[in-house]
Design an enzyme around this catalytic site. Structure first.
Site: not given
Length: 284
Positions: A16, A99-101, A103-104, A107, A109, A141
């Site tokens: 997102k 990628p982790m961390g 802001g997408l 986790g 999702s 989220d």
């Protein structure tokens, strides 16, 4: 299971983007009251599920730094089991592309896809509203990913109003750092008293992110990447970062910018989606 092939095909867990993020205040429980706009893109983690008759939930893939017992996909599956009374189990393999961390929401999702997919595969039939309520126990989220519609979000992000948004092509850039959401929301300089706006204000162009000033101060890698991306368009931060993005009218324009991404950064091009690829997989 009515669809014998349903267990064989992977389930998407899309990224997102926060197209806007305002912080209105802090609640007594320490969480922040927000206004934001969520849009999906068609760049996804891919999750495969295999049935287990013994009721056991296991993660078969490796995720550096995340123990299976604390992984949101394992927690989501066990929560669905407990609430539904389902005695089936599952082996869960997550092919990470987000990628982790960054802001997408990767986790969150993944957790939402696990809830939606296993509700279908186990035939527990809890439905969207109940799954979204379960998802909120896992993260603020998660409900928007469960519902699968681009949305205006308030509260901690869980009070959702569906939106039909333009679907441009995005270049999403990941600077060479991992941003701590807790550090950003705990920073004493973070704006926490922005006046609320309306959906019409957003649609008329109000799309600031209150976290941006703190992120670029604390993470010079993000500041440098923002400076580069502004040469190609309006550069924005998603969530608390680290990922930044810009919209383009065509895929070719986005790919041209992608070819110029600084070598220390990673990046991808994806199409904006108002309807999540997860819903298309569920109903396809």
């Amino acid at each position: 299971m009515r669809d014998p092939d349903a267990w064989q095909r992977p389930w998407p867990a899309p990224a997102k983007l926060n197209l806007m993020l305002r912080i209105l205040g802090r609640r007594p429980d320490g969480y922040h009251r927000l206004q934001t706009v969520f849009q999906f893109v068609d760049h996804c983690d891919l999750i495969r599920f295999r049935p287990r008759a013994d009721g056991h939930i296991e993660r078969t893939s490796t995720l550096p730094g995340v123990a299976p017992e604390s992984d949101l996909v394992v927690r989501a599956a066990r929560l669905l089991q407990a609430v539904s009374g389902c005695r089936q189990g599952a082996a869960i393999d997550v092919a990470k592309r987000l990628p982790m961390g960054g802001g997408l929401g990767g986790g969150s999702s993944d957790a939402a896809t696990t809830l939606v997919a296993l509700d279908h595969l186990w035939e527990t039939h809890l439905g969207t509203d109940a799954l979204a309520e379960l998802g909120l126990q896992l993260g603020a989220d998660v409900p928007v990913f469960v519902r699968g519609q681009a949305a205006w979000g308030e509260g901690v992000g869980e009070e959702l109003v569906p939106l039909a948004l333009p679907e441009p092509w995005y270049l999403v850039v990941r600077p060479p750092c991992e941003v701590s959401t807790a550090a950003i929301f705990g920073d004493e300089d973070l704006t926490r008293d922005s006046p609320p706006i309306t959906i019409d204000d957003f649609l008329s162009g109000e799309s600031s992110n209150d976290c941006l000033a703190v992120v670029v101060r604390r993470y010079p890698e993000v500041a440098a990447a923002m400076g580069w991306l502004r040469g190609w368009g309006e550069a924005k931060l998603t969530g608390t970062g680290a990922c930044i993005f810009a919209a383009f009218a065509t895929r070719e324009q986005a790919l041209t910018a992608h070819a110029d991404v600084p070598p220390e950064c990673s990046a991808f091009v994806a199409r904006g989606r108002s309807r999540s690829p997860l819903l298309e997989r569920l109903n396809g």
